[in-house]
Structures are given as structure tokens and as C-alpha cells.
Design a protein around this motif. Sequence first.
Motif, PDB file in Angstrom:
ATOM      1  N   MET A   1       9.936  62.679  31.341  1.00 34.02           N
ATOM      2  CA  MET A   1       9.971  64.100  31.669  1.00 34.02           C
ATOM      3  C   MET A   1      11.090  64.360  32.663  1.00 34.02           C
ATOM      4  SD  MET A   1       8.434  66.676  30.410  1.00 34.02           S
ATOM      5  CE  MET A   1       7.028  65.789  29.706  1.00 34.02           C
TER       6      MET A   1
ATOM      7  N   GLY B   1       1.099  67.012  31.960  1.00 40.87           N
ATOM      8  CA  GLY B   1       0.507  65.722  31.622  1.00 40.87           C
ATOM      9  C   GLY B   1      -0.885  65.853  31.036  1.00 40.87           C
TER      10      GLY B   1
ATOM     11  N   ASN C   1       5.519  61.046  32.892  1.00 45.23           N
ATOM     12  CA  ASN C   1       5.435  62.447  33.298  1.00 45.23           C
ATOM     13  C   ASN C   1       5.235  62.646  34.799  1.00 45.23           C
ATOM     14  OD1 ASN C   1       4.606  65.454  32.840  1.00 45.23           O
ATOM     15  ND2 ASN C   1       2.807  64.534  33.820  1.00 45.23           N
TER      16      ASN C   1
END
Length: 260
Positions: free
Chosen positions: A142, A21, A92
Motif C-alpha cells: 500500500m 486493511g 497495508n
Amino acid sequence: MAILDLTGKTAVVTGGGSGIGKSISQLFAQQGAQVYILELNAEAGEQTIQEITAVGGKAILRTCNVSQQSEVLQVFDSIEQEAGTINILINNAGIAHVGNLENTTEADIDRIYKVNIKGMYNCMLAAVKSMKNANQGVIVNMASVAGSVGIPDRFAYSMSKGAVIAMTYSVARDYLPYNIRCNCISPGRVHTPFVDGFIAKNYPGREQEMFEKLSKTQPIGRMGSPSEIAHLALYLSSDEASFITGTDYPIDGGFITLNS
């Protein structure tokens, strides 16, 4: 105009204070985006903000627990009011768990679900609200190779990442009429501070040995870097990827297809 240019765009990156991230936040700011980092760890988030602004980038921290829907909706509303619209969501934030079916507790399942599944849902729900108003938007979730293939002792984690892939497909299908694209990235093993901490905690005195062993589980012979994942996220978020939606992108050194 330069390729992969994000100038004038607002990007929200959850879990943007460390690891993948952080790398995504730095790269997006470098490419001209105004980046809002959503981070539970305020200290890590502030450090990333300082690093971005020190080199001329635009980044703002919002402390947020993605598992709390009311909190997420409030934060996204404040970003929309401040920035005008949310162009990009990088979903994420996530946590890990090691264990098979029998040694995964109910509490483990609930903890993984709250962050890795409900947290992703909360952030997509909030972002889509803004993106529909603008009739445009990009979501990148993600996921992980663990959502597609069997990995030892990753029962709860694999469950959560399989859900991320399925949610990605569903959102991509449902929001085509609003010009919202939704894709996901499935990294293999990536060298982050989390990996170093995991090895130090579970294999004291054998750190180098275990690092090399884990690296070699990727057929390419090494772990990925956060920067490599960030560049794929940048492409999928850019106008150059405007024909891409509803796809899971493994970035895994050949792990899925060559580990037979």
C-alpha cells in the motif's frame, strides 16, 4: 470457477483491523481465502475477525508490531507451519504524519521510517521466504499518491510512500525467477475512521466543512471508499492478474493526472 476466486489460498493482511486493511480482509475472506490479520491493535483485529467468522469466513488474528523484525519473522514462520504456505501478502500497515521539512522532527522521521518503510521491508522479507519455497506468491504494497506527486505538509509521509513504490519495483524485478509478483496501490484520499479522527482533532466545529473541502481535492468530487481499494487489491492478488507485476496503481479519483 468464479472469477477472482481465492479459495484454498492463504493471505496475510497487515493492519487488517481497520480502514482499508479491514475491508481487504473481509473481501478476501468472502472470496474464499484463509486470512491472517496482523494487527498491533488486538481489540480492532479481534472485532474484524468476529465480523468475518460471523458470516462464514476464515480469519485468524496475530498481534504483531511490523517494525520489529524478529517478531515479524516469528509470526510468519508460525503462519507457514499452520497454513502450509503463504500465497498472498497485503502490506497495508502504515501511519501518517502532517508537516513540512522544517516542522518534521528527527523523531517523526524515525517513527514513520520504522513502520512505513522498515515494516514493509520486514513483512516482504518474511513472506518471500515462504513464497520462494512454494515457487509462487503475490505481494501488494500500500503506497499513496503522495509518493508520486507533491502534497502540502506531507514531507515524511511522502518520503515513506515513495520508498514503498521503489521497493515494489525492486522486489518485482528480483523475484521474477520465483514466480512472485509484486505490485503496489496508490490511493488518493479515502474515507476511513482515521480521516474522521484527523478532522475532528484538527478542525473542531468545522467537521462537515473540512470533510467537503478534502473530498473536493479529488477531481471526481468525493473520497474513495475502503471497499473500492479492496477490490483493486483483490484483482491484483488473483490468478486473473497473473501477467501483472512491477506496477504502481493509482486509485485516486483523477488526483494525479487531472489536478492541474
